[in-house]
Design an enzyme around this catalytic site. Sequence first.
Site, short mmCIF file in Angstrom:
data_model
loop_
_atom_site.label_atom_id
_atom_site.label_comp_id
_atom_site.label_asym_id
_atom_site.label_seq_id
_atom_site.Cartn_x
_atom_site.Cartn_y
_atom_site.Cartn_z
N ARG A 50 0.85 -1.19 0.00
CA ARG A 50 0.00 0.00 0.00
C ARG A 50 0.89 1.24 0.00
O ARG A 50 2.09 1.14 0.10
CB ARG A 50 -0.99 -0.01 1.18
CG ARG A 50 -0.39 -0.50 2.44
CD ARG A 50 -0.17 0.44 3.60
NE ARG A 50 -0.33 1.82 3.44
CZ ARG A 50 0.69 2.68 3.50
NH1 ARG A 50 1.95 2.25 3.68
NH2 ARG A 50 0.50 3.97 3.40
N GLY A 51 0.21 2.40 -0.07
CA GLY A 51 0.97 3.65 -0.21
C GLY A 51 1.11 3.91 -1.70
O GLY A 51 1.55 3.02 -2.45
N ARG A 93 -7.16 -0.43 -7.19
CA ARG A 93 -7.47 0.72 -6.33
C ARG A 93 -7.58 1.97 -7.22
O ARG A 93 -6.68 2.23 -8.01
CB ARG A 93 -6.38 0.91 -5.24
CG ARG A 93 -6.32 -0.26 -4.27
CD ARG A 93 -5.48 0.06 -3.05
NE ARG A 93 -6.21 0.90 -2.12
CZ ARG A 93 -5.63 1.47 -1.05
NH1 ARG A 93 -4.33 1.31 -0.83
NH2 ARG A 93 -6.34 2.20 -0.21
N GLN A 219 -2.73 2.82 9.70
CA GLN A 219 -1.41 2.87 9.07
C GLN A 219 -0.43 3.74 9.87
O GLN A 219 0.78 3.50 9.85
CB GLN A 219 -1.51 3.42 7.63
CG GLN A 219 -2.24 2.53 6.66
CD GLN A 219 -3.72 2.89 6.55
OE1 GLN A 219 -4.32 3.36 7.51
NE2 GLN A 219 -4.31 2.67 5.40
N ASP A 260 -2.10 10.88 -2.57
CA ASP A 260 -2.41 9.81 -3.53
C ASP A 260 -2.65 10.36 -4.93
O ASP A 260 -2.50 9.64 -5.91
CB ASP A 260 -3.64 9.02 -3.06
CG ASP A 260 -3.26 8.21 -1.83
OD1 ASP A 260 -3.27 8.77 -0.72
OD2 ASP A 260 -2.88 7.04 -2.01
N ASN A 270 -5.76 12.45 -0.30
CA ASN A 270 -4.89 11.67 0.60
C ASN A 270 -5.77 10.92 1.58
O ASN A 270 -7.00 11.06 1.59
CB ASN A 270 -3.89 12.59 1.31
CG ASN A 270 -2.79 11.79 2.00
OD1 ASN A 270 -2.23 10.85 1.42
ND2 ASN A 270 -2.48 12.11 3.24
N LYS A 271 -5.15 10.14 2.43
CA LYS A 271 -5.87 9.28 3.38
C LYS A 271 -6.95 10.05 4.13
O LYS A 271 -6.73 11.19 4.54
CB LYS A 271 -4.85 8.67 4.34
CG LYS A 271 -5.39 7.77 5.42
CD LYS A 271 -6.26 6.63 4.91
CE LYS A 271 -5.60 5.77 3.86
NZ LYS A 271 -6.52 4.79 3.24
#
Length: 369
Positions: A50-51, A93, A219, A260, A270-271
């Site tokens: 991930r990331g 994703r 995370q 992202d 982003n998250k």
Amino acid sequence: MLKDYDTLWLDEELREVKYIDQTRLPNELVIKSIQSLDDMYRAIVDLEVRGAPAIGVFAALSMYVLSVRIGGETLADFVREYIRCSDYLQSARPTAVNLSWAVLIMRKELERYTLHRFDSYLLDSRLEGIKLDDELRGYIGNVMHAKALEIYENDINVCKCLGQNGLQVIKNGDRILTHCNAGRLATVRYGTATAPIYLANESGMNISVYCDETRPLLQGARLTAYELKQSGIKTTLLCDNMAASLMSSGKIDKVLVGCDRVAANGDVANKIGTLSLAIMAKHFGIPFYVCAPTSSIDLNVKSGDKIIIETRNPSEVTTKWYKNRMAPEGVDVFNPAFDITNNELITAIITERGIACGDYTNTLASMFE
Ligand code: MRU
């Protein structure tokens, strides 16, 4: 120790992708090896890898590994299967642009090699007439191998340069808040938001980092706190809903996060939770920086509202981390994995090419077009 490994790499001998399974951290450091499309897709969906930058590099290495395994009688058979694999992998994703960025680069390389554009599965009939013999397979393998390694090495270099640029905004004594994991585990080696932090620490600056735990997948707690602590950086963990209190007590000098996807106007995906941090940072007058490698910048998307936000399984909120359910059976759950931070809330976007600020539409275009 984590620092003895890259997050993922190519096993040249076995021609497979190896990676640290991030779902097992911080309790176990498990290395996995994969060769099949289904396993690669699942590794991304399940967040074993991930990331944003890491999934891009993972996709590039995966497309090389798949390319040496694709069968068929003709070049047309090969190309059809290659397109199917890359479309499938890319669908794992939707929000981080790095995944499609890497898949597209690999595909363009194959197009360049075969001198054909693969806009559809209906291929030029000349490809049907080209036999897929060992020699041709060897050539294609070499082309895919070189490109995949270029993307891999590029990630390492880009993060290094981004770190150097980001160092300009860090001062001795800084207390930095970060969110999710934009650390080494989100890239091949140095991270994006963590790259300046690692450099500041190595240069002897006294810095400390506060990590949001980052509900619901943690995370920040499982990965960022783990990797920073292993690197000897002073690290404090907090629940996401404690950030405002921390900021109001004057204990945060700046916020550094990854991303992202950056739209052409500087809006940032982003998250989930990044937006609330940015709003709070503005309220308390704390600089808010986004660290973005080229692979996360998407000038094709004009503004953040056009970015697709991945919605994830409700069980991540209600049951995943608990022995017993933590919410009533059947309750509706809102679980977007990312949010959009408006460009006006962002002090600057730190990239490997320099630091963008002010009129993002113009500065990003001049830096990346
Ligand atoms: O769902 P994840 O863990 O892949 O989300 C990751 C993030 O949002 C990171 O902050 C982002 O990818 C930047 S990583 C350099």
